[in-house]
Design a protein around this motif. Structure first.
Motif, PDB file in Angstrom:
ATOM      1  N   LEU A   1      36.120   0.497  26.649  1.00  0.00           N
ATOM      2  CA  LEU A   1      37.149   0.295  27.660  1.00  0.00           C
ATOM      3  C   LEU A   1      38.226  -0.633  27.117  1.00  0.00           C
ATOM      4  O   LEU A   1      37.946  -1.581  26.372  1.00  0.00           O
ATOM      5  N   HIS A   2      39.446  -0.386  27.501  1.00  0.00           N
ATOM      6  CA  HIS A   2      40.550  -1.240  27.070  1.00  0.00           C
ATOM      7  C   HIS A   2      40.876  -2.241  28.165  1.00  0.00           C
ATOM      8  O   HIS A   2      40.660  -1.990  29.355  1.00  0.00           O
ATOM      9  N   GLY A   3      41.405  -3.352  27.748  1.00  0.00           N
ATOM     10  CA  GLY A   3      41.876  -4.350  28.700  1.00  0.00           C
ATOM     11  C   GLY A   3      40.813  -5.270  29.247  1.00  0.00           C
ATOM     12  O   GLY A   3      41.092  -6.065  30.159  1.00  0.00           O
ATOM     13  N   LEU A   4      39.588  -5.211  28.731  1.00  0.00           N
ATOM     14  CA  LEU A   4      38.554  -6.126  29.210  1.00  0.00           C
ATOM     15  C   LEU A   4      38.751  -7.508  28.594  1.00  0.00           C
ATOM     16  O   LEU A   4      39.049  -7.635  27.399  1.00  0.00           O
ATOM     17  N   PRO A   5      38.565  -8.574  29.356  1.00  0.00           N
ATOM     18  CA  PRO A   5      38.584  -9.910  28.758  1.00  0.00           C
ATOM     19  C   PRO A   5      37.462 -10.049  27.727  1.00  0.00           C
ATOM     20  O   PRO A   5      36.430  -9.393  27.824  1.00  0.00           O
ATOM     21  N   SER A   6      37.681 -10.884  26.738  1.00  0.00           N
ATOM     22  CA  SER A   6      36.696 -11.031  25.668  1.00  0.00           C
ATOM     23  C   SER A   6      35.352 -11.522  26.207  1.00  0.00           C
ATOM     24  O   SER A   6      34.287 -11.105  25.739  1.00  0.00           O
ATOM     25  N   GLN A   7      35.388 -12.427  27.232  1.00  0.00           N
ATOM     26  CA  GLN A   7      34.127 -12.918  27.787  1.00  0.00           C
ATOM     27  C   GLN A   7      33.354 -11.791  28.483  1.00  0.00           C
ATOM     28  O   GLN A   7      32.128 -11.682  28.354  1.00  0.00           O
ATOM     29  N   ALA A   8      34.078 -10.952  29.231  1.00  0.00           N
ATOM     30  CA  ALA A   8      33.422  -9.835  29.905  1.00  0.00           C
ATOM     31  C   ALA A   8      32.868  -8.844  28.890  1.00  0.00           C
ATOM     32  O   ALA A   8      31.774  -8.287  29.079  1.00  0.00           O
ATOM     33  N   ARG A   9      33.613  -8.614  27.800  1.00  0.00           N
ATOM     34  CA  ARG A   9      33.141  -7.682  26.765  1.00  0.00           C
ATOM     35  C   ARG A   9      31.862  -8.211  26.117  1.00  0.00           C
ATOM     36  O   ARG A   9      30.899  -7.473  25.891  1.00  0.00           O
ATOM     37  N   ALA A  10      31.836  -9.506  25.823  1.00  0.00           N
ATOM     38  CA  ALA A  10      30.649 -10.096  25.193  1.00  0.00           C
ATOM     39  C   ALA A  10      29.452 -10.065  26.141  1.00  0.00           C
ATOM     40  O   ALA A  10      28.327  -9.729  25.741  1.00  0.00           O
ATOM     41  N   LEU A  11      29.693 -10.386  27.433  1.00  0.00           N
ATOM     42  CA  LEU A  11      28.605 -10.377  28.408  1.00  0.00           C
ATOM     43  C   LEU A  11      28.066  -8.965  28.623  1.00  0.00           C
ATOM     44  O   LEU A  11      26.851  -8.737  28.633  1.00  0.00           O
ATOM     45  N   GLY A  12      28.973  -8.012  28.772  1.00  0.00           N
ATOM     46  CA  GLY A  12      28.534  -6.635  28.997  1.00  0.00           C
ATOM     47  C   GLY A  12      27.748  -6.090  27.812  1.00  0.00           C
ATOM     48  O   GLY A  12      26.718  -5.415  27.996  1.00  0.00           O
ATOM     49  N   ALA A  13      28.221  -6.365  26.605  1.00  0.00           N
ATOM     50  CA  ALA A  13      27.510  -5.889  25.409  1.00  0.00           C
ATOM     51  C   ALA A  13      26.126  -6.528  25.310  1.00  0.00           C
ATOM     52  O   ALA A  13      25.132  -5.862  24.955  1.00  0.00           O
ATOM     53  N   THR A  14      26.031  -7.798  25.646  1.00  0.00           N
ATOM     54  CA  THR A  14      24.740  -8.488  25.587  1.00  0.00           C
ATOM     55  C   THR A  14      23.757  -7.886  26.590  1.00  0.00           C
ATOM     56  O   THR A  14      22.588  -7.635  26.269  1.00  0.00           O
ATOM     57  N   LEU A  15      24.220  -7.637  27.812  1.00  0.00           N
ATOM     58  CA  LEU A  15      23.351  -7.037  28.825  1.00  0.00           C
ATOM     59  C   LEU A  15      22.886  -5.647  28.407  1.00  0.00           C
ATOM     60  O   LEU A  15      21.716  -5.280  28.586  1.00  0.00           O
ATOM     61  N   ALA A  16      23.814  -4.860  27.845  1.00  0.00           N
ATOM     62  CA  ALA A  16      23.462  -3.497  27.435  1.00  0.00           C
ATOM     63  C   ALA A  16      22.447  -3.497  26.299  1.00  0.00           C
ATOM     64  O   ALA A  16      21.496  -2.695  26.293  1.00  0.00           O
ATOM     65  N   ILE A  17      22.616  -4.406  25.325  1.00  0.00           N
ATOM     66  CA  ILE A  17      21.674  -4.455  24.192  1.00  0.00           C
ATOM     67  C   ILE A  17      20.321  -4.990  24.652  1.00  0.00           C
ATOM     68  O   ILE A  17      19.267  -4.528  24.189  1.00  0.00           O
ATOM     69  N   CYS A  18      20.314  -5.963  25.549  1.00  0.00           N
ATOM     70  CA  CYS A  18      19.040  -6.430  26.100  1.00  0.00           C
ATOM     71  C   CYS A  18      18.323  -5.302  26.837  1.00  0.00           C
ATOM     72  O   CYS A  18      17.093  -5.187  26.798  1.00  0.00           O
ATOM     73  N   TYR A  19      19.108  -4.445  27.513  1.00  0.00           N
ATOM     74  CA  TYR A  19      18.554  -3.286  28.214  1.00  0.00           C
ATOM     75  C   TYR A  19      17.821  -2.373  27.228  1.00  0.00           C
ATOM     76  O   TYR A  19      16.643  -2.024  27.417  1.00  0.00           O
ATOM     77  N   VAL A  20      18.505  -1.975  26.165  1.00  0.00           N
ATOM     78  CA  VAL A  20      17.893  -1.040  25.224  1.00  0.00           C
ATOM     79  C   VAL A  20      16.735  -1.685  24.480  1.00  0.00           C
ATOM     80  O   VAL A  20      15.720  -1.042  24.191  1.00  0.00           O
ATOM     81  N   THR A  21      16.825  -2.983  24.202  1.00  0.00           N
ATOM     82  CA  THR A  21      15.739  -3.659  23.494  1.00  0.00           C
ATOM     83  C   THR A  21      14.481  -3.723  24.340  1.00  0.00           C
ATOM     84  O   THR A  21      13.371  -3.489  23.851  1.00  0.00           O
ATOM     85  N   GLN A  22      14.652  -4.016  25.625  1.00  0.00           N
ATOM     86  CA  GLN A  22      13.491  -4.071  26.505  1.00  0.00           C
ATOM     87  C   GLN A  22      12.872  -2.684  26.695  1.00  0.00           C
ATOM     88  O   GLN A  22      11.652  -2.535  26.715  1.00  0.00           O
ATOM     89  N   ALA A  23      13.718  -1.662  26.808  1.00  0.00           N
ATOM     90  CA  ALA A  23      13.209  -0.302  26.985  1.00  0.00           C
ATOM     91  C   ALA A  23      12.390   0.135  25.782  1.00  0.00           C
ATOM     92  O   ALA A  23      11.307   0.728  25.919  1.00  0.00           O
ATOM     93  N   VAL A  24      12.874  -0.161  24.591  1.00  0.00           N
ATOM     94  CA  VAL A  24      12.154   0.246  23.379  1.00  0.00           C
ATOM     95  C   VAL A  24      10.899  -0.600  23.195  1.00  0.00           C
ATOM     96  O   VAL A  24       9.871  -0.105  22.708  1.00  0.00           O
ATOM     97  N   LEU A  25      10.958  -1.887  23.584  1.00  0.00           N
ATOM     98  CA  LEU A  25       9.756  -2.722  23.506  1.00  0.00           C
ATOM     99  C   LEU A  25       8.644  -2.117  24.358  1.00  0.00           C
ATOM    100  O   LEU A  25       7.473  -2.109  23.957  1.00  0.00           O
ATOM    101  N   GLN A  26       9.013  -1.600  25.512  1.00  0.00           N
ATOM    102  CA  GLN A  26       8.013  -0.961  26.378  1.00  0.00           C
ATOM    103  C   GLN A  26       7.387   0.242  25.669  1.00  0.00           C
ATOM    104  O   GLN A  26       6.191   0.502  25.804  1.00  0.00           O
ATOM    105  N   ALA A  27       8.184   0.965  24.896  1.00  0.00           N
ATOM    106  CA  ALA A  27       7.655   2.109  24.154  1.00  0.00           C
ATOM    107  C   ALA A  27       6.750   1.668  23.012  1.00  0.00           C
ATOM    108  O   ALA A  27       5.769   2.341  22.685  1.00  0.00           O
ATOM    109  N   VAL A  28       7.063   0.505  22.405  1.00  0.00           N
ATOM    110  CA  VAL A  28       6.269   0.023  21.272  1.00  0.00           C
ATOM    111  C   VAL A  28       4.853  -0.351  21.707  1.00  0.00           C
ATOM    112  O   VAL A  28       3.890  -0.172  20.953  1.00  0.00           O
TER     113      VAL A  28
END
Length: 450
Positions: A130-157
């Motif tokens: 997305l364009h026009g996102l503040p840098s803080q929102a971009r960093a927070l959103g990316a962190t939440l999304a990566i934590c999401y995928v990491t937890q999902a894969v941990l459950q599979a492990v």
């Protein structure tokens, strides 16, 4: 022998993993739902209105995936979905999810969550953010999304399918399992890369941390789960073995010994019928008591409720006669020490049986303590009936059951007394309480004691 022991350990580990899987999976679903809600909130607060349709489409994939994951944790939910015919594909999806339970394999739930994680991440970085996102929102959103995928894969492990003895994973899947964390780390590194210079880059430190997050989390989580799993399964096996040995001892003392006494009496040249009857009652009661003991493994050691003894006694009374018997409410809540319980178990069947054989239409049982605060307190077991009283000579025969019963009670400083009442007979057996603090009252439903 070693192969059998290894198989037993593997089966115990798998059974433990299956029991732990449902609460762990549900907890993981709630964690991922919370992370996804954070992504939704971050985007909706900061994104331009023109980007909302695209945002909703990309996040809807992850949202549906989490709902499928929730359904995957409940067999009832899958059975209800399997009955849905109005929406094409729903029943087929439910059948597929049921077939993958307890197996280390790729399923629709995992694929949907994987796609949802990727699309959510690409709202903040990657090839088309997305364009026009503040840098803080971009960093927070990316962190939440990566934590999401990491937890999902941990459950599979740590899925119980890796430990399955019925459908063990293939050799290729077992070799693939240790490679999951580095593969996920590489996917995150590629997915988070800022392909468009116009989009503010994530801080380098945050980028590196998010890429490396699966490595320590997955390997440590895997190791901790294995340690706890095998420790829990070993404890389960040890407890089962200890319970079996205890049960074997109880069976010997509670069943075999009374059976031996009964056999010994039968071998007499002229067996006493009254004593035979008493021994038969005692033997049947011991068998019923052992059945209740096996069913109620949570009973606290050292005390037994008198109400349980009363129910055991009624279970060996002919069904047509049971409705004639009633237990005083106070006695139902009374608990006895193990020794007092054994004495009461010897007394109660004889008194109730004598009353019913005498033709009683109503038998009332009560059990209480006299001077409960006194160390020399006595236990009183009373049976009242409307029969004609004790037959003449019942206490005179040296081997009569009532005579033997009285002699046994006298060994504990007690005795047995018969009193005529206007409506029948009142029999009271008493003995000295055999351990301090052995008698107590269970709480009433309203929380009071007494």
């Amino acid at each position: 022998m070693q192969d059998e022991d290894a198989k037993a350990r593997a089966e115990a580990a798998f059974a433990t993993a299956v029991r732990a899987a449902t609460p762990l999976w549900r907890a993981g679903c709630w964690i991922r739902a919370g992370l996804l809600a954070g992504v939704w909130g971050t985007v909706l607060i900061t994104v331009d209105g023109s980007e909302l349709p695209r945002t909703a489409v990309q996040l809807s994939v992850g949202t549906v995936a989490v709902l499928i994951a929730f359904a995957h944790t409940s067999q009832d939910a899958l059975e209800r979905l399997a009955e849905v015919r109005a929406v094409p594909g729903v029943a087929r999806l439910a059948d597929h999810l049921r077939s993958t339970s307890g197996r280390a394999t790729v399923d629709a739930s995992g694929l949907a969550e994987g796609a949802g994680c990727l699309l959510a991440t690409w709202l903040f970085a990657g090839p088309f953010p997305l364009h026009g996102l503040p840098s803080q929102a971009r960093a927070l959103g990316a962190t939440l999304a990566i934590c999401y995928v990491t937890q999902a894969v941990l459950q599979a492990v740590i899925d119980p399918g890796w430990y399955s003895t019925e459908h063990p994973p293939s050799r290729a899947m077992r070799r693939f399992r240790p490679l999951i964390p580095p593969i996920l780390a590489a996917i995150i590194a590629v997915g988070l890369w800022p392909y468009h210079p116009a989009v503010a880059e994530l801080p380098t430190t945050l980028y590196v941390l998010l890429c490396l997050l699966p490595l320590p989390l997955h390997y440590l989580g895997w190791a901790a789960f294995d340690v706890l799993l095998h420790a829990a399964s070993e404890q389960d096996r040890t407890s089962l073995e200890r319970w079996r040995r205890t049960l074997a001892i109880d069976l010997h003392s509670q069943v075999k010994n009374p059976a031996g006494l009964l056999q010994q009496q039968l071998d007499e040249d002229d067996p006493d019928l009254a004593e035979l009857r008493s021994l038969c009652w005692n033997f049947m009661l011991r068998v019923e008591d052992m059945r209740l003991t096996v069913l109620d493994v949570r009973r606290p050691a050292g005390t037994r409720p008198f109400g349980e003894l009363y129910e055991s006694t009624l279970s060996i009374v002919p069904s047509l006669l049971r409705e004639r018997c009633v237990l005083a409410p106070q006695a139902e809540r009374l608990t006895l020490s193990s020794m007092d319980y054994q004495t009461a178990r010897r007394v109660l069947p004889d008194l109730v049986g004598n009353a019913l054989r005498a033709g009683a239409r109503s038998v009332r049982v009560d059990c209480a303590t006299h001077r409960p605060d006194d160390p020399a307190a006595e236990v009183w077991l009373t049976v009242e009936d409307d029969a004609g009283g004790i037959p003449a000579g019942a206490l005179g025969a040296p081997h009569a059951s009532l005579t033997v019963l009285r002699e046994r009670l006298e060994l504990f400083g007690g005795g047995i007394e018969w009193t005529g009442t206007p409506g029948g007979t009142r029999v009271q057996a008493r003995w000295r309480r055999q351990s301090t603090g052995s008698v107590a009252l269970l709480p009433r439903p309203d929380g009071r004691v007494g």
